[in-house]
Each structure stands twice: as structure tokens, then as C-alpha cells.
Design a protein around this motif. Structure first.
Motif, PDB file in Angstrom:
ATOM      1  N   ARG A 128       0.944  -1.454   0.097  1.00  0.00           N
ATOM      2  CA  ARG A 128      -0.158  -0.103  -0.004  1.00  0.00           C
ATOM      3  C   ARG A 128       0.609   1.093  -0.278  1.00  0.00           C
ATOM      4  N   GLY A 171      -3.235   5.683  -8.220  1.00  0.00           N
ATOM      5  CA  GLY A 171      -3.565   4.090  -8.799  1.00  0.00           C
ATOM      6  C   GLY A 171      -2.103   2.681  -9.019  1.00  0.00           C
ATOM      7  N   ASN A 200      -9.183  -5.122   3.876  1.00  0.00           N
ATOM      8  CA  ASN A 200      -9.375  -3.651   2.815  1.00  0.00           C
ATOM      9  C   ASN A 200      -9.251  -3.545   1.969  1.00  0.00           C
ATOM     10  N   PRO A 211      -7.265  -0.794  -3.592  1.00  0.00           N
ATOM     11  CA  PRO A 211      -8.210   0.390  -3.513  1.00  0.00           C
ATOM     12  C   PRO A 211      -8.531   0.567  -4.677  1.00  0.00           C
ATOM     13  N   ALA A 212      -9.366   1.725  -4.457  1.00  0.00           N
ATOM     14  CA  ALA A 212     -10.484   2.035  -5.926  1.00  0.00           C
ATOM     15  C   ALA A 212      -9.732   2.719  -7.460  1.00  0.00           C
ATOM     16  N   SER A 227      -6.470   2.020  -7.435  1.00  0.00           N
ATOM     17  CA  SER A 227      -5.168   1.122  -8.326  1.00  0.00           C
ATOM     18  C   SER A 227      -6.573   0.101  -8.735  1.00  0.00           C
TER      19      SER A 227
END
Length: 488
Positions: free
Chosen positions: A128, A135, A170, A173-174, A176
Motif C-alpha cells: 500500500r 493508483g 481492506n 483501493p479503487a 488501483s
């Protein structure tokens, strides 16, 4: 952990089993790891421990339902103790490679290791931390020649990063996911050379980058853009497959590329093309001798191995090919490890009985069709269409029918023909003299297809039988678009 006696292992096919056996033999011979090699300036072949290749081999073994094998466990222990060298490129404190982090996380999820504490690393935090605002996961590295900061990340590694984080609590991520979508070219394929703007050049697309992208997109949260990208990506792979079943790496037919793409196509319900890929891979698998089961990367390497055997260098190359090519032989792609059982990578047909009286009832079941296609059922000598069932998501079509009065006593053939795939399979049927007429009506039987997110009792029982605690990729809530064949 996965049990060596799990249903997934029990369903492994002979060709896949031989390849996995050979891989494990190489791990044992090399001290519970796989090695790569190079020819030095004195023309001597030198080997070095290769954690990335070893993870590829371990994922193949897990795909075959054999993560609990003693050799797999011993090798997984070696990888766990060498994660730092792998993700830093043996440059601890200075370098950190994004693609290696993604692959390492996938390994920890499959082999029940602690993603957040392994060999001095919190892999999830490390990865991360390598994601940029747009992204893109970048490397923290140094150019070996100039000493300047460098980034060697590519489309395959980026897709692995999305796949890996999708398996954490989690999720991916959007940003990425959106960055991965930018790599899709107009023809549906994904490029390996990453860019910060949408791909507009179809020549940049590759089968390998597309295969990994489709693995990742199949497990992220549903969105219309993602669904459209998946459809286009599968369409690209359909068009990229050669008439011999192969997929290319650069300009050459490649066992690795074919294994990856075939497993992805099977995961998305395209059994006919997956089976075709398996047919190509089988032509590159050794079937006798000390290296029985090994798969070579291409026809030239295979011919040389048949003629001369495998020397030390040949074994390293065969290990690299086998680790990915074996996926074509009916093994599930990475996101489905531990949930999908291996299948026979070919068409099959079965009749409820091979001898039926005139006017009797027959049930025919065939496998290897495209998901959702109509399958024509005929009985010949003189062809009589007796049904048109629709193949389920796994490519299985089943039909019960009453033999028409025009089908007299004697030898006949029941044939299934896929309307769109062209897959044709037949089985002999003997019709005996008439007995009491059957009043059974024609019905269509659809197979049970296990889909993530279903909470039906039968499907829950199947999932429990296939997935042991902690062994599979933990992507259950994000696998809604991926389907796979499972035979009760």
C-alpha cells in the motif's frame, strides 16, 4: 489448511498430477526450492535460488489441491524465510519491488502465512505504501548502471498487486482498479508496459498481461466498468488463441502463456477454448523417462528434451514452464485456489444407460461446452433431434428424453453439438426390442454451479468440502463474476 485428500486433490487429472509430481521432485532436489540459472563469462552454467519461480510452483501445486503435501509445506517454509531477499532484491532498506510484494502476498494467502508479519515485513503495508495517488504501484529501486531512482513495474505486477490486496480485509483501493483499467487497449487486451493514460494502441496488448488483469478484475467489487472490461478482455483472449490452441509470448507459441490464459478462460466459463489450450500444452509434456510430467516452454525446447534429455539448464527452464503451463490441464486460476476442483480438460459424454428399450428414457450429459450455449441432442442412424438443453456456466449440458418411435431396435449414436462452440461429442446407444411404453416426459436438467455469494445449503456444503480454514485466497465476497466447473 488444504487437505491432501480434499475433493480438489482427488479430482486432479493424470497429466496435471504428473507435472505437479515433477515440480515437487525438483523442489526436493534443490533443497525445497526452485532455481534459475545463467551462463557465466567462462561459459559455465550457474544456478541461483529463485523465490519468485518457487512461488509460481507452489501456486501450481495449490491449484492442484496439494498445498498440504509435505514437499509443498517444506518449500513454503523456505519461501517464508526468504521473503525479505525476494521483495527487496537482496538490497534491504533501499529497494522494494511492487510486483514481488503482490506475488508474495498471494503466496501468504494461499499458504496460510501472516501477510502482516513475515521475514521482517508487513507485506500489505509495504505494498500500500508503494501505491501512488493515481493508483500505480511503483518500485523503490536504483538503476544498476546509473545509480538513479528506477521503476521496473509492469502490467503483470500491477495486476498481481490488485489481486493481492483484494484478498486482504481492506480490499483493493479503487484507484488501483481504475489504474489497471487504463491499461486496457481498444481490442480488449491489456498492455504490459504501463501508462498513466488510457491505452490506445492494440499492438501493446499481450495475453499474459490480460490473463493477470482478468484474474484481478474478477475479484474486485462489482462495477459496470469492471464488468465491461472483463467481457472485452475475455473477447481478446478468444481472438488471440491460435488454431493449435496456443497463446503467444512475443511471437512464439508459449506453454506459460497458454497455461495462464486457459485457466482464466475456464474460470470465466469458456471450457471449449480452455480445453483447446490444454491440448496444446499436452504436446509439450514429457511422457516418459526421469523427467516424466515436465512441460517445456515451446516446441523447440520439447524436441531437444526428447532427443537429448534435460540437463541442469533444461530443468530450470522446464520448471519455469511447468509452473504456469500446468494450469491449462484443468487447474483453477489463482483466485479460485482452494475453491474450484481441478477438472478433466477435455470433452466428456455419458449416458444413463448404453442399452435402452424402444420408447425408453435416456439421460445424456456432456461437458466441455461454452457457458450458456444451446446444445443440440440427436440420435442417429437417421438423425432425430430430441432436445436442445442450454449448457450451464460450467459448460455442462444435460437432457433427459424419451426415444422417439422412429428410433428402432439396433445400434445408434447419441450426439451433442454446441451451437456456438462447434464442440461435438458422441456416445453409442443400443436400442432393444420394445417393452412397456414409458410415460416419462422430457425435462431439462441443469447442473449445480457453485457461485460465490450463494447461501444455498447444497452450495455451502460444497464450499466447506473444498476450502479448509486459512488455505484459500480470502476473496469470497469479491468473486461474484467468476464461475467455475464443479462436478458433484
Amino acid at each position: 489448511m488444504l487437505s491432501a485428500a480434499s475433493p480438489a486433490n482427488a479430482a486432479a487429472t493424470p497429466t496435471a498430477t504428473k507435472a505437479v509430481d515433477w515440480l515437487e521432485g525438483q523442489m526436493t532436489a534443490n533443497g525445497h526450492k526452485l532455481v534459475s540459472g545463467f551462463t557465466d563469462q567462462d561459459n559455465h552454467f550457474q544456478t541461483f535460488d529463485d523465490a519468485g519461480l518457487t512461488i509460481d510452483g507452489l501456486l501450481a501445486i495449490a491449484s492442484a489441491g496439494r498445498a498440504a503435501d509435505a514437499e509443498a509445506q517444506a518449500t513454503a517454509t523456505w519461501v517464508a524465510g526468504n521473503i525479505d531477499d525476494y521483495v527487496t532484491g537482496q538490497d534491504p532498506g533501499k529497494s522494494l519491488y511492487a510486483g514481488a510484494l503482490g506475488k508474495a502476498i498471494v503466496f501468504t494467502l494461499v499458504y496460510d502465512k501472516d501477510t502482516n508479519s513475515i521475514d521482517g515485513h508487513d507485506l500489505e503495508a509495504d505494498l500500500r505504501g508503494r501505491m501512488q495517488p493515481n493508483g500505480h504501484f511503483t518500485d523503490k529501486a536504483t538503476d544498476f548502471q546509473t545509480g538513479d531512482p528506477a521503476d521496473y513495474s509492469n502490467g503483470i505486477g500491477d495486476a498481481l498487486d490488485v489481486l493481492a490486496l483484494a484478498g486482504t480485509d481492506n480490499g483493493a483501493p479503487a484507484a488501483s482498479v481504475n489504474y489497471l483499467l487504463l491499461q486496457q487497449c481498444p481490442n480488449g487486451g491489456f498492455r504490459e508496459a504501463l501508462g498513466d493514460t488510457k491505452c490506445t494502441d492494440d499492438t501493446k496488448a499481450s495475453a499474459d498481461a490480460t490473463s493477470f488483469a482478468l484474474m484481478a478484475l474478477g475479484v474486485v467489487d462489482e462495477a459496470s466498468a469492471v464488468d465491461a472490461a472483463i467481457d472485452a478482455g475475455v473477447g481478446y483472449l478468444d481472438g488471440a488463441q491460435g488454431s493449435n490452441g496456443a497463446f503467444k509470448a512475443a511471437t512464439n507459441d508459449s506453454a506459460n502463456s497458454t497455461g495462464l490464459a486457459s485457466s482464466v478462460l475456464r474460470g470465466y466459463g469458456d471450457a471449449p477454448r480452455a480445453n483447446k489450450g490444454a491440448g496444446f500444452v499436452k504436446t509439450l509434456q514429457l511422457t516418459s523417462g526421469d523427467n516424466n510430467g515436465a512441460i517445456l516452454g515451446d516446441k523447440e525446447s520439447y524436441d531437444d528434451a526428447v532427443a537429448n534429455g534435460l540437463d541442469a539448464q533444461g530443468k530450470t527452464l522446464a520448471a519455469r514452464a511447468t509452473s504456469q503451463a500446468v494450469l491449462a490441464l484443468g487447474l483453477p486460476m489463482y483466485p479460485l485456489i482452494g475453491e474450484a476442483a481441478p477438472v478433466e480438460p477435455s470433452t466428456t459424454i455419458a449416458l444413463s444407460s448404453n442399452s435402452v428399450p424402444t420408447g425408453g428414457t435416456v439421460t445424456v450429459t456432456g461437458n466441455g461446452f461454452a457457458s450458456g450455449e444451446k446444445v443440440k441432442v440427436t440420435v442417429a442412424s437417421d438423425p432425430v433431434v430430441v432436445g436442445e438443453p442450454v449448457a450451464g456456466d460450467s459448460g455442462v449440458a444435460s437432457q433427459s428424453f424419451v426415444l422417439p418411435a422412429s428410433v428402432g431396435a439396433g445400434s445408434h449414436t447419441v450426439t451433442l453439438l454446441g451451437e456456438t462452440s462447434g464442440v461435438t461429442i458422441s456416445a453409442p446407444l443400443t436400442v432393444t426390442a420394445a417393452q412397456t411404453a414409458s410415460t416419462t416426459t422430457s425435462t431439462t436438467v441443469k447442473p449445480s454451479i457453485v457461485r460465490t455469494g450463494s447461501d444455498t445449503t447444497d452450495q455451502a456444503q460444497i464450499a466447506v468440502g473444498l476450502v479448509a480454514t486459512g488455505a484459500a485466497l480470502l476473496l469470497a465476497t469479491r468473486r461474484r463474476r467468476i464461475i467455475y466447473p464443479f462436478q458433484k
